[in-house]
Design a protein around this motif. Structure first.
Motif, mmCIF file in Angstrom:
data_model
loop_
_atom_site.group_PDB
_atom_site.id
_atom_site.type_symbol
_atom_site.label_atom_id
_atom_site.label_comp_id
_atom_site.label_asym_id
_atom_site.label_seq_id
_atom_site.Cartn_x
_atom_site.Cartn_y
_atom_site.Cartn_z
ATOM 1 N N SER A 168 41.539 7.610 53.401
ATOM 2 C CA SER A 168 41.068 7.442 54.773
ATOM 3 C C SER A 168 41.892 6.383 55.506
ATOM 4 N N ASP A 169 42.243 6.666 56.756
ATOM 5 C CA ASP A 169 43.022 5.727 57.554
ATOM 6 C C ASP A 169 42.244 4.437 57.816
ATOM 7 N N ALA A 170 40.957 4.542 58.085
ATOM 8 C CA ALA A 170 40.134 3.363 58.345
ATOM 9 C C ALA A 170 40.048 2.470 57.104
ATOM 10 N N VAL A 171 39.975 3.087 55.942
ATOM 11 C CA VAL A 171 39.916 2.331 54.688
ATOM 12 C C VAL A 171 41.244 1.614 54.440
ATOM 13 N N GLN A 172 42.361 2.311 54.693
ATOM 14 C CA GLN A 172 43.685 1.694 54.531
ATOM 15 C C GLN A 172 43.834 0.491 55.466
#
Length: 117
Positions: A79-83
């Motif tokens: 996930s981009d938000a997690v990264q």
């Protein structure tokens, strides 16, 4: 005669070993995420994170965030938000480490001389 006594003991030992392995006793994978959370993770509540995967004894690849209240949140590592959250936490940890290295050790304050009037 000795074989009659030895064989049941050997079978009992083998059964005990199989049962303990099936229950996961002694494994470090007892704290694995089983699924990813679908909710957004607020950045202000997260204190740290760790990665989980087959190398840590878990089936599911995940990022395990630990909140300031010591709760665990499992998230998808793709996930981009997690990264983005992981990068923020890495940056914060790096800044805290560099601040700790640049600070001088605290010493006792020098006594000030009294001025005579």
């Amino acid at each position: 005669m000795a074989l009659r006594l030895f064989l049941p003991l050997l079978l009992l030992l083998a059964a005990t070993l199989l049962i303990t392995q099936a229950q996961g006793i002694g494994s470090s994978a007892s704290d694995c995420c089983l699924k990813h959370s679908k909710k957004d993770i607020p950045t202000g509540v997260v204190a740290s994170y760790r990665l989980q995967g087959p190398e840590s004894g878990c089936f599911l690849r995940a990022v395990v965030f630990t909140t300031k209240k010591n709760k665990k949140i499992c998230a998808s590592p793709s996930s981009d938000a997690v990264q983005k959250l992981m990068r923020q936490l890495d940056k914060k940890a790096k800044n805290a480490k560099s601040r700790a290295q640049t600070q001088r050790p605290r010493s006792r304050p020098k006594k000030q001389r009294r001025e005579r009037v």
